[in-house]
Design a protein around this motif. Structure first.
Motif, PDB file in Angstrom:
ATOM      1  N   ILE A 167     -53.112  30.044 -29.035  1.00 36.27           N
ATOM      2  CA  ILE A 167     -54.194  29.979 -30.012  1.00 36.27           C
ATOM      3  C   ILE A 167     -53.883  28.850 -30.985  1.00 36.27           C
ATOM      4  CG2 ILE A 167     -55.384  31.163 -31.885  1.00 36.27           C
ATOM      5  CD1 ILE A 167     -54.865  33.791 -30.484  1.00 36.27           C
ATOM      6  N   ASP A 168     -54.743  27.839 -31.001  1.00 37.63           N
ATOM      7  CA  ASP A 168     -54.570  26.696 -31.900  1.00 37.63           C
ATOM      8  C   ASP A 168     -55.582  26.826 -33.025  1.00 37.63           C
ATOM      9  OD1 ASP A 168     -53.701  24.313 -32.951  1.00 37.63           O
ATOM     10  OD2 ASP A 168     -54.960  23.080 -31.656  1.00 37.63           O
ATOM     11  N   LEU A 169     -55.096  27.089 -34.229  1.00 42.75           N
ATOM     12  CA  LEU A 169     -55.963  27.304 -35.385  1.00 42.75           C
ATOM     13  C   LEU A 169     -56.179  25.999 -36.150  1.00 42.75           C
ATOM     14  CD1 LEU A 169     -54.343  30.604 -36.683  1.00 42.75           C
ATOM     15  CD2 LEU A 169     -56.447  30.392 -35.359  1.00 42.75           C
ATOM     16  N   ASN A 170     -57.255  25.982 -36.919  1.00 44.77           N
ATOM     17  CA  ASN A 170     -57.555  24.791 -37.712  1.00 44.77           C
ATOM     18  C   ASN A 170     -58.233  25.221 -39.005  1.00 44.77           C
ATOM     19  OD1 ASN A 170     -57.870  22.063 -38.410  1.00 44.77           O
ATOM     20  ND2 ASN A 170     -58.272  21.505 -36.268  1.00 44.77           N
ATOM     21  N   GLY A 171     -58.663  24.254 -39.790  1.00 41.73           N
ATOM     22  CA  GLY A 171     -59.400  24.576 -40.996  1.00 41.73           C
ATOM     23  C   GLY A 171     -58.563  24.472 -42.251  1.00 41.73           C
ATOM     24  N   PRO A 172     -59.208  24.707 -43.407  1.00 38.98           N
ATOM     25  CA  PRO A 172     -58.506  24.624 -44.696  1.00 38.98           C
ATOM     26  C   PRO A 172     -57.521  25.770 -44.878  1.00 38.98           C
ATOM     27  CG  PRO A 172     -60.715  25.493 -45.006  1.00 38.98           C
ATOM     28  CD  PRO A 172     -60.628  25.078 -43.566  1.00 38.98           C
ATOM     29  N   PHE A 227     -49.022  30.787 -31.564  1.00 44.97           N
ATOM     30  CA  PHE A 227     -49.982  30.353 -32.574  1.00 44.97           C
ATOM     31  C   PHE A 227     -49.538  28.999 -33.109  1.00 44.97           C
ATOM     32  CE2 PHE A 227     -50.314  35.008 -32.925  1.00 44.97           C
ATOM     33  CZ  PHE A 227     -51.694  35.183 -32.890  1.00 44.97           C
ATOM     34  N   THR A 228     -50.435  28.010 -33.113  1.00 45.18           N
ATOM     35  CA  THR A 228     -50.136  26.726 -33.731  1.00 45.18           C
ATOM     36  C   THR A 228     -51.277  26.350 -34.675  1.00 45.18           C
ATOM     37  OG1 THR A 228     -51.107  25.567 -31.824  1.00 45.18           O
ATOM     38  CG2 THR A 228     -48.703  25.842 -31.849  1.00 45.18           C
ATOM     39  N   GLY A 229     -50.967  25.463 -35.617  1.00 46.60           N
ATOM     40  CA  GLY A 229     -51.960  25.027 -36.587  1.00 46.60           C
ATOM     41  C   GLY A 229     -51.291  24.663 -37.885  1.00 46.60           C
ATOM     42  N   PRO A 230     -52.027  23.970 -38.766  1.00 46.32           N
ATOM     43  CA  PRO A 230     -51.442  23.522 -40.035  1.00 46.32           C
ATOM     44  C   PRO A 230     -51.058  24.676 -40.947  1.00 46.32           C
ATOM     45  CG  PRO A 230     -53.817  23.142 -39.991  1.00 46.32           C
ATOM     46  CD  PRO A 230     -53.429  23.560 -38.615  1.00 46.32           C
ATOM     47  N   GLN A 263     -46.197  25.278 -37.052  1.00 42.63           N
ATOM     48  CA  GLN A 263     -47.060  24.207 -37.545  1.00 42.63           C
ATOM     49  C   GLN A 263     -47.057  23.012 -36.599  1.00 42.63           C
ATOM     50  OE1 GLN A 263     -46.390  23.052 -41.656  1.00 42.63           O
ATOM     51  NE2 GLN A 263     -45.543  25.070 -42.151  1.00 42.63           N
ATOM     52  N   ILE A 264     -46.108  23.005 -35.693  1.00 43.83           N
ATOM     53  CA  ILE A 264     -45.892  21.850 -34.831  1.00 43.83           C
ATOM     54  C   ILE A 264     -46.589  22.064 -33.485  1.00 43.83           C
ATOM     55  CG2 ILE A 264     -44.138  20.312 -33.873  1.00 43.83           C
ATOM     56  CD1 ILE A 264     -44.044  20.701 -36.936  1.00 43.83           C
ATOM     57  N   PRO A 265     -47.356  21.090 -33.000  1.00 46.58           N
ATOM     58  CA  PRO A 265     -48.009  21.229 -31.694  1.00 46.58           C
ATOM     59  C   PRO A 265     -46.997  21.450 -30.574  1.00 46.58           C
ATOM     60  CG  PRO A 265     -48.874  19.325 -32.887  1.00 46.58           C
ATOM     61  CD  PRO A 265     -47.679  19.809 -33.653  1.00 46.58           C
ATOM     62  N   VAL A 266     -47.376  22.229 -29.604  1.00 44.21           N
ATOM     63  CA  VAL A 266     -46.477  22.532 -28.488  1.00 44.21           C
ATOM     64  C   VAL A 266     -46.032  21.255 -27.785  1.00 44.21           C
ATOM     65  CG1 VAL A 266     -46.302  23.700 -26.248  1.00 44.21           C
ATOM     66  CG2 VAL A 266     -47.434  24.843 -28.167  1.00 44.21           C
ATOM     67  N   SER A 267     -46.888  20.252 -27.782  1.00 46.91           N
ATOM     68  CA  SER A 267     -46.581  18.999 -27.082  1.00 46.91           C
ATOM     69  C   SER A 267     -45.348  18.285 -27.639  1.00 46.91           C
ATOM     70  CB  SER A 267     -47.786  18.052 -27.151  1.00 46.91           C
ATOM     71  OG  SER A 267     -48.133  17.770 -28.503  1.00 46.91           O
ATOM     72  N   THR A 268     -44.960  18.619 -28.887  1.00 46.40           N
ATOM     73  CA  THR A 268     -43.783  17.969 -29.488  1.00 46.40           C
ATOM     74  C   THR A 268     -42.543  18.860 -29.489  1.00 46.40           C
ATOM     75  OG1 THR A 268     -44.326  18.696 -31.741  1.00 46.40           O
ATOM     76  CG2 THR A 268     -45.314  16.633 -30.991  1.00 46.40           C
TER      77      THR A 268
END
Length: 245
Positions: A230-235, A104-107, A200-205
């Motif tokens: 699963i890459d989540l987004n939103g507030p 799981f990734t996302g802010p 919180q960090i993208p897999v690419s980094t």
């Protein structure tokens, strides 16, 4: 043999649920309306269910979850970019049976940890052994274990977990000890057990965060290539909760 003796022997054999149900049936004079085979099945089922419930409660406690997260309470609001059909397929836990990983990734605040723990909770309900850990704290624990000589014992404990949840992965770069520990953990679990990562960090980094190219390549090859992502987004859902209060 009288009923009191039977109940006492059941208790001494630690067949307590069966003993209590038998006592209740005797007190209520309910033994005359059932055949011996049906009564034995009733007692056995009751004992079985009680032991299964205790096992599940023990697994949930040992997992060390931070939240009481459940699949039923997952929020599928559109802004999160969480595909309901895909997540419900994951909720069947077939990916655990196949020893596949999940990332799981996302802010911050979009519910990555909650989703990971909801799947972990579901895994416990299906009698999988789960370990939840905040990644930085896990690394600190392993550093101490190297000092007191318990490193291999701690490593073996993790290798026996059907599901390992690494929460808040990558918030800071890994040092030499962290890299070696992560390599040992992932290598032990590769194609054998499931690892769920929340970050919180993208897999690419991740390559740069892990550092040391050869080890980073080995870790990512074992962890990422066999994973659902699963890459989540939103507030932030945390802000929504505070507004509601």
């Amino acid at each position: 043999m009288n009923n009191n003796q039977t109940i006492e022997k059941l208790r001494k054999m630690r067949i307590n649920a069966m003993a209590e149900l038998h006592l209740q049936q005797v007190k209520n004079n309910q033994l005359t309306d059932v055949t011996p085979d049906d009564y034995l099945a009733l007692l056995t089922d009751h004992e079985w269910e009680e032991r299964q419930n205790k096992k599940i409660q023990r697994l949930l406690k040992q997992a060390g979850f931070r939240q009481k997260a459940t699949i039923a309470d997952v929020d599928y609001q559109a802004g999160r970019q969480l595909d309901k059909n895909m997540f419900q397929r994951l909720s069947s836990l077939d990916f655990i049976a196949r020893s596949e990983n999940l990332i799981f990734t996302g802010p911050s605040g979009v519910g990555k940890s909650y989703l990971a723990q909801a799947l972990g909770n579901q895994a416990c309900m299906m009698e999988y052994k789960v370990v939840y850990a905040i990644t930085s704290r896990l690394f600190k624990r392993f550093k101490l274990s190297k000092v007191d000589g318990t490193y291999m014992r701690e490593l073996n404990k993790l290798s026996k977990a059907d599901v390992l949840i690494l929460d808040d992965f990558g918030l800071q770069s890994l040092d030499k000890h962290d890299r070696e520990t992560l390599m040992d953990i992932i290598d032990d679990r590769y194609n054998q057990k499931t690892t769920i990562v929340s970050s919180q960090i993208p897999v690419s980094t991740w390559y740069d965060i892990i550092g040391e190219g050869t080890i980073a390549d080995a870790i990512l090859d074992r962890l990422v290539n066999s994973s659902h992502r699963i890459d989540l987004n939103g507030p932030s859902l945390r802000r929504d909760i505070l507004k509601a209060e």
